[in-house]
Structures are given as structure tokens and as C-alpha cells.
Design an enzyme around this catalytic site. Structure first.
Site, mmCIF file in Angstrom:
data_model
loop_
_atom_site.group_PDB
_atom_site.id
_atom_site.type_symbol
_atom_site.label_atom_id
_atom_site.label_comp_id
_atom_site.label_asym_id
_atom_site.label_seq_id
_atom_site.Cartn_x
_atom_site.Cartn_y
_atom_site.Cartn_z
ATOM 1 N N LYS A 181 23.375 2.036 11.148
ATOM 2 C CA LYS A 181 24.196 1.715 10.055
ATOM 3 C C LYS A 181 25.541 2.454 10.130
ATOM 4 O O LYS A 181 25.836 3.036 11.457
ATOM 5 C CB LYS A 181 23.515 2.299 8.626
ATOM 6 C CG LYS A 181 22.500 1.577 8.169
ATOM 7 C CD LYS A 181 22.778 0.214 7.610
ATOM 8 C CE LYS A 181 21.640 -0.874 7.304
ATOM 9 N NZ LYS A 181 20.230 -0.494 7.306
ATOM 10 N N ILE A 182 26.520 2.468 9.332
ATOM 11 C CA ILE A 182 27.794 2.981 9.518
ATOM 12 C C ILE A 182 27.819 4.412 10.180
ATOM 13 O O ILE A 182 28.589 5.060 10.993
ATOM 14 C CB ILE A 182 28.743 2.662 8.602
ATOM 15 C CG1 ILE A 182 30.157 3.124 8.809
ATOM 16 C CG2 ILE A 182 28.576 3.601 7.242
ATOM 17 C CD1 ILE A 182 31.114 1.986 9.490
#
Ligand code: PLP
Length: 429
Positions: A208-209
Site C-alpha cells: 500500500k501507499i
């Protein structure tokens, strides 16, 4: 026809789709946990990362959990209890009730509905943001007016049509669960995703980010829901001298070690988003002139976090590609290409792309679940619709023609230019 890749050298180190990007502060916070011996599911890192996320997103409470999926499960359980009342220990809170769900998403968005004995009804995708289509959602309420819960995801970090979906849900008295697992840091009309649902979830999974190596959070403005989620996530212990239990519980709390990583990563969230945006813009520029478009977003209303850069091939530039359940064949053609050819080419040079998330209504596990499209209640066979020139089933059309491009923060502009060149060669005449 063999495409010509002469003169391009494979990457020495693999370019990933999206891998963890660490900075150093993460280790400091882990060390702090060691040094103070707070290694379990209590400690300063947990308190701090909850505080930081709540402040960043702009919600009142954040509950740190072991995964985004755990957060979504608690969202579903809270919603189910609110709508249908408390369930017996041996039954799910949704007990056979239908729930409208995003169709083109990762299956963690919808599995928690099954955990709570609910039945997912999949809502087709729109073309403007690749998220739940409000027109199809309205159709779904016509067919199933009794539905009281809607689960929406923001695919690849791009906010969906939140205003439209909220208006429809309000009209029908339905609650919203917002799966912001992929969209942490993305905004819609200046407000962070993770604020728009009645119950909200984010994820710190490795790709994820930002990441905690794993982990997730439940986000809310409700003190009561926050307390319940916290209690359920630690085995539903009651306030008593011994282990006292009045409800089913879960072991869903985040550890103070993971929380240390999240705490360190939060310092770099904006930097990661800026890097991801630069990658998106570079693809957009570099792929100009090819018969392709990038994953779209509403430039007036939203600012994505640009977690993954994706590409969609024009219909008439698609060579033939046929996907079975687990394998795929294509016929290479001059001037045309397809996701499989491009993914194979990228992979040959040691970079990782990925097909678009395969829509839920086409997954064997959910294939018998209802699926509602904007044009009516339909079930489509993808190739047939493309040949007719118009896709009835938007999700499968995007799956057929789209792909996720290498989007790793650590990819350099030079490396990205090579990937762009490989894609260009796939369309050579
Ligand atoms: C990653 C992801 C999840 C699940 O998060 P985990 O932390 O891996 O459990 C849920 N929904 C979407 C859309 C995701 O991409």
C-alpha cells in the site's frame, strides 16, 4: 508476430509493482518498543500512530488493527448490528441479508460480508473513476429496495463518485462502509477518503501507499463505535477481575512493533503520494500518441493518492486475447497489443505489472451472486461485448483491456522511461 525489443537491457534489480519504501524512523520506533519492552498490543507506538492517522485523515478516532481486512470485518459487524440488531454467537450479524458491494476491487472488500453471513450483490463499475457506478447502484435499489448497506472501495487510490453514491444511499436509508485501503491520503472535495462512510477502513499491507509490513485501521467519528471496535478486537473482554465475555471477540489488535513502522511511515505519506503522482504523470506524458489512456479521475473534485498507475488499451488497438479461468492466450499483431503481451514484455525485462483486479462477479466464489449493471441486471461474457463494439459489463471490459503498470516509489525516471519504451514497442507497426 514477434515484437522487437532490440537494444533494451533487462533491469538488474527488479522493478516492483509497489513495494515497501522504508526510511529509517521506522527502526527507531521499533527499537523504542524493544528498549521499553512494550512489544505486545499495547504501547506508545500504537497510541501515536492512531493519533497521527486520525489527525491526518481528519476523523475523531482511529483503532489500530492487525489488517485492513480486520478493520472491514469490524465495519461490517458494526453496520450489521446497527441495522439488524445483535446476533447470536453462532450467527452473522447480516444473517442472509443482501449488501451492495463494489465489483472491481480486491476480494478483501467483500469477504467480510460473507464472514457475517451476508450476501453480496455486486454493482458494476463506471468509466470516469473505475469505481462503483451510481447509475447501477440506483438500479440495484429498484431491484432490491430492502437493502440497507453499501460497501464501496476507491480503486487504486482514486476516489469514486462519493456525492452521488451518498445521495442514493441517503434516499434509501442505507449505510455506507468505505474501504479506503488503497486510497489513504486521497481527497474528494478537499476531504480525505476514510471520512465518507458510516464505517471506514484503511490498510497498511506491504504494497500500500505506506505500510506497517501489515496492519490496518478502523476510522470513525463515533466514540461508541470506536469503543466497540476496540473491545471486539481484543477478544471482547468485559471490565471484570477475570476473563468475562458477553460477546464474540477477535484477536485483531495491531502490535506495538507494527505500529512503530506505521508511525515512521506516516512521516513520509505525503512524500510517497508526490512520488506516485510524478510516476503517473510521467506515464501519461510518455504514453502519448499510443492508443491507450491512463486510469481516469475527476480532476475537479478529487485528488487521488496515485497508488497504482494503470493503463487502458483502446478497443481497436487490442490484439486477440482470451482468458480462461487460470490461463490466457493471445495472438500478437502488428500495431496492436493486449495486457498479456505488455505484462509479459515488462516481466521479461525484470519489472512487475499486474492485470486489473478481476471483477468479483466473475470470481468462481462469487459467480452465483447477483450482479447489477447500469443497463439492467446482467451477466456478461467479456469478449462477446467487445466484438459487438459496446461493453455491457464495464468491469470486465476494463479487466480485459487494462493493466497495472510498475508503480514503485523507488523506480527512477530513467527506469520508467525504459518501461515506457517497452510498452511503445508492443504497439510497433
Ligand atoms: C489491501 C486491500 C484490503 C485489505 O487490506 P489488508 O490490510 O491486506 O487486510 C482491502 N481492500 C482493498 C481494496 C485492498 O486493496
Amino acid at each position: 508476430m514477434e515484437k522487437n525489443f532490440n537494444g533494451i537491457e533487462p533491469f538488474e534489480k527488479k522493478i516492483w509493482l509497489s513495494s515497501p519504501t522504508m526510511h529509517g524512523e521506522e527502526l527507531d520506533y521499533i527499537k523504542e518498543a524493544f528498549d521499553t519492552n512494550w512489544l505486545s498490543t499495547v504501547g506508545k507506538n500504537i497510541n501515536e500512530c492512531e493519533r497521527m492517522v486520525a489527525e491526518y485523515v481528519g476523523c475523531k478516532y482511529a483503532v489500530a488493527l492487525s489488517a485492513g481486512t480486520a478493520a472491514l470485518h469490524l465495519c461490517v459487524k458494526l453496520a450489521g448490528e446497527k441495522i439488524y440488531g445483535m446476533a447470536k454467537p453462532n450467527e452473522g450479524t447480516l444473517r442472509g441479508h443482501k449488501v451492495f458491494c463494489s465489483d472491481m476491487t480486491f476480494d478483501a472488500t467483500v469477504n467480510p460480508v460473507a464472514y457475517e453471513d451476508g450476501e453480496a450483490v455486486f454493482i458494476d463499475t463506471e468509466r470516469d473513476t473505475w469505481n462503483m457506478d451510481p447509475v447501477a447502484l440506483e438500479k440495484a435499489f429498484e431491484i432490491y429496495p430492502e437493502v440497507k448497506l453499501v460497501v464501496i472501495a476507491h480503486l487504486y487510490g482514486t476516489p469514486g463518485k462519493i456525492d452521488e453514491i451518498r445521495a442514493i444511499c441517503d434516499k434509501h436509508g442505507a449505510l455506507i462502509i468505505e474501504d479506503a485501503a488503497e486510497s489513504l491520503g486521497a481527497t474528494y472535495k478537499g476531504v480525505q477518503t476514510g471520512n465518507f462512510g458510516n464505517y471506514n477502513a484503511i490498510s497498511f499491507n506491504g504494497n500500500k501507499i505506506i505500510t506497517g509490513s501489515s496492519g490496518g485501521m478502523f476510522l470513525t467519528d463515533s466514540r461508541e463505535d470506536c469503543d466497540k471496535a476496540r473491545k471486539w478486537s481484543t477478544q471482547s473482554r468485559e471490565d471484570a477481575p477475570w476473563y468475562q465475555h458477553e460477546e464474540v471477540g477477535y484477536n485483531y489488535r495491531m502490535s506495538n512493533i507494527i505500529a512503530g513502522i506505521v508511525r515512521g511511515q506516516m512521516l513520509h505519506l505525503d512524500e510517497h503520494i508526490a512520488q506516485k503522482k510524478a510516476i503517473y504523470e510521467r506515464y501519461k506524458e510518455g504514453l502519448k500518441g499510443l492508443p491507450v489512456t491512463m486510469n481516469p479521475y475527476d480532476e475537479e473534485k478529487s485528488e487521488p493518492n496515485f497508488w497504482l498507475s494503470c493503463m487502458l488499451i483502446d478497443k481497436d488497438a487490442m490484439c486477440r486475447q482470451v482468458r480462461g479461468e487460470r490461463d490466457v492466450l493471445y495472438i500478437s499483431e502488428e500495431g496492436k497489443s493486449c495486457p498479456t503481451e505488455i505484462l509479459e514484455a515488462i516481466s521479461k525485462f525484470n519489472a512487475e505489472g499486474r492485470p486489473i483486479w478481476k471483477p468479483m462477479h466473475m470470481q468462481p466464489i462469487y459467480r452465483n451472486s447477483p450482479f447489477v449493471t447500469a443497463k439492467g441486471n446482467g451477466r456478461a461474457v467479456t469478449n462477446a461485448y467487445i466484438d459487438e463494439g459496446e461493453a455491457l459489463d464495464v468491469g470486465m471490459d476494463i479487466f480485459e483491456r487494462g493493466l497495472c503498470l510498475p508503480s514503485d516509489n523507488k523506480m527512477t525516471p530513467d527506469q520508467q522511461d525504459v518501461i515506457i519504451e517497452i510498452i511503445r514497442r508492443c504497439f510497433d507497426k
